[in-house]
Write a protein that holds these residues in place. Sequence first.
Motif, short mmCIF file in Angstrom:
data_model
loop_
_atom_site.label_atom_id
_atom_site.label_comp_id
_atom_site.label_asym_id
_atom_site.label_seq_id
_atom_site.Cartn_x
_atom_site.Cartn_y
_atom_site.Cartn_z
N LEU A 6 0.83 -1.20 0.00
CA LEU A 6 0.00 0.00 0.00
C LEU A 6 0.87 1.25 0.00
N LEU A 43 1.03 7.29 -6.45
CA LEU A 43 -0.26 7.72 -7.02
C LEU A 43 -0.11 9.10 -7.66
N ARG A 73 -24.83 9.18 -5.05
CA ARG A 73 -24.66 7.74 -4.83
C ARG A 73 -25.70 7.23 -3.83
N ASP A 109 -26.09 3.38 -3.36
CA ASP A 109 -25.21 2.70 -2.40
C ASP A 109 -25.77 2.80 -0.99
N VAL A 165 -27.80 -3.55 4.44
CA VAL A 165 -26.77 -4.30 5.17
C VAL A 165 -26.99 -4.18 6.68
N PHE A 194 -17.47 0.18 -6.43
CA PHE A 194 -17.86 0.29 -5.03
C PHE A 194 -19.25 -0.29 -4.79
N VAL A 214 -20.55 -3.15 -2.04
CA VAL A 214 -21.73 -3.21 -1.18
C VAL A 214 -22.47 -4.53 -1.42
N GLU A 227 -20.70 -7.30 0.41
CA GLU A 227 -20.96 -7.24 1.85
C GLU A 227 -22.34 -7.80 2.17
N MET A 282 -12.23 -6.52 2.62
CA MET A 282 -11.31 -5.42 2.91
C MET A 282 -10.23 -5.34 1.85
N LEU A 283 -9.68 -6.50 1.45
CA LEU A 283 -8.65 -6.49 0.40
C LEU A 283 -9.22 -5.91 -0.89
N LEU A 300 -9.63 -2.13 -0.58
CA LEU A 300 -8.35 -1.42 -0.68
C LEU A 300 -7.94 -1.30 -2.15
N LEU A 332 -7.48 2.15 -4.42
CA LEU A 332 -6.30 2.51 -5.21
C LEU A 332 -6.69 2.84 -6.64
N LEU A 359 -4.46 -6.91 -4.85
CA LEU A 359 -5.45 -6.87 -3.76
C LEU A 359 -6.81 -7.38 -4.22
#
Lengths: 304, 485
Positions: free
Chosen positions: A106, A113, A142, A145, A152, B134, B138, B141, B175-176, B179, B183, B212
């Motif tokens: 990371l 970046l 968004r 989401d 969730v 993204f 969701v 998850e 989580m991976l 991440l 990026l 990742l």
Amino acid sequence: MISPVLLFDLLLGLSLLWLAWRTLAAHTLFEACVSFIVFGLLMALSWVRLDAPDVALAEAAVGAGLTGVLLLGALERAERARVEAAPGPWWRRGAGLSALLLFLLLAAALITLPPRPPLPLQEALPLAAAEHPVTAVLLDFRAWDTLLESAVLVLAVVAAWSLERSVSPPRPAPVCSEVLRSLVRLLLPFSILSAGYLLWRGGHAPGGAFQAGTVLAAAGILLLLSDLRRPFDLRRGYWPLALLSGLLLFIAVALGTLGYGGTALDYPPGGGAALVLLLELGLTVTIALAFIALFSSGRSRGDE
Amino acid sequence: MSEALVVLMVLLPLLLAGMLLLAPGGWRQRMGLSATLLSVAPLPPLLWSVWHSGVVEVALGGWQPPLGIALRADGLALLLLTLTALIALPLGLHAGPWFRAHATVGGRGGEWFWPLWLFLWSSLNLLFLAADLFNAYVGLELGGLAAVALVALGGGRDALQAALRYLLLALFASMLYLLGVALLYGAGGTLDLALLGGRLESGVASRAALVLITLGLSLKGALVPFHFWLPPAHATAPAPVSALLSALVVKAPLVLLLRIWFELFVPLGFGAAGEVLTLLGVVAILWGSLQALRQQRIKPLVAWSTVAQLGYLFLVFAIATGLAWSATLLHLTAHALAKAALFLAAGNIVLALGDDRLSSLRGASHGMPLTFFTVGLAGVSLMGLPPSGGFVAKWLLLQAALEQGRWLPVVAILAGSLLAAAYLFPLLRHALTGTLKPTGESAGRSLPLRLELPPLLLALLALLLGVLASWPLALLKPAMPVVLS
């Protein structure tokens, strides 16, 4: 010369690392939980330093506050059930090494970046249903989401409820004292007031449903702990409807806009701000009740 | 009109899950099947629309990417939505009676199954339709949490332990993935998969994102050596749940990986990293099959077979041609249908015999001929014998590997088929030979037709896929990633 601000940032960074280490190397699980809560608080402070007050508020409320309460609650039950959790040395070394590799990967990626590409957010913001950019992203750009994230949350509670019969945790002894009771009496009206303020403020400044919901949840949990009110079962009566209100309202708005203009979650002109406030109100109730339900899951069984 | 259908595919199951939660326990079981039927309703017109007039794209909230979120219903998404619905319908018929019968032997969970399954269904549909990375997170998850709760419905120590392990793994994998997505967002300034393709450059950040995202999604997709969580979770869950997990839940992250890999990473020139995935896929085929061969119990055997069959889906990363891509998705479809059939049939057998050891199957086929017929038919597709869907998929995959001169996948496909025959054969051999032991009160209990027919239907669909393979292939063709076509 090091400027005081830089010195503060350095200290903050080092304390975060130290607290993370304390959490992992703690002798007892209780110590680990407490270190983790403090870690969350300092993390919130770091978000403030990074100019992200919305994230900071959420981190303090959820990351440190409610997660801490849930962790301590779980610990209480684990101790009763005499759970022993001690990973072997090789397991620890392996995890440590993987974490180090992940960190290096990371770090290398973040350093290289490119400068942040311009976002189209600023141009679109005047057209959005909320002034505050974070609220505009969460409930307009968004919103889809956020709808699914409220699902969730509801699902997390459903999962906890579906487990109750299989795990049947022992009921903890009430921890109420006269001090706590008077404190709760004093705090409760203010919590509700500040939740309302945070909710209303979210339209134009940091704040909103998440922060308001967690403040309400904290008030609810204190109320449960203080024994001022008979334990209530969130699975009965109108409580499930209240728990689901945020999700159902969101779906109703999505279907309504779909029927009205042909595009889901495309708010009608002029009605955006009101719909966003309505959605935030529902979300606040769902978030607050979801956290209370997760906390009290398995606790309100004493009256059965 | 078709835009509304796309949104309904995700919202309808979610809304019905919420409504079932408001109903009392008994009603949930009674209304579960109607909710299933209702959730399928938007699919046929959407399929019609995509078949005749191509991709349907929806910009939610009226905001176009890169600012807003898009859903994209292309041929690939439609194939998977249809597959999910084709499994959901027989499953809906089977789950009600199964949980009722399960309750008579002390099992629980029927009242929670339906809302959790509808949450899961919504997340699967979302993952297949998501064009935003993204939004897909969701979906991961939502689906992961629902799947964990469904595994835990098995009750008992083993199921809870498997569910907890599955939860921790799913969170770590998410989580991976997150991440990696962060990026990519940092490097490209958007989360939309199609837009990101034009904006990314090869660099340390995109390479790290590749590592990742691939790691996270192959953890969720149970690629060897990340398969350790799958056999206990799939073996201890209630039978309808095992069927869902093996048929659909492990596939969704793999489909996401296929999309990201061929639309993003291969055009960036990272295709060579696919050799590693294919090598692990080969290991998965062999190792999973050998483990399945060693099992003495029915459900763990079927679960290990899933580990092996998932290996085939990773062969495409090194072969990397359009043919291999189509064959992989056909294999995914065939395996999903056959494995759902096999798990439901296995659940029936365990329910009837009250025991899941292979040795106690002796003579059991007399009591439930239809169920063992189903096992045989599903086995035909899993082994890849003609005329099943599994056969066509493996044949095309073999052809693609030979065209590229890839010998390792060729050997793995052939060996995998032989091993599949070897590990599935004991299921039938024990059942078809000998007579039932007279001991054991529940032994030989005859099963109601509503339990025996749904798995048979699924097995017939797996078989029929071989004959009708041109339909899914025609649906897939326009959805093929540009680098492959």
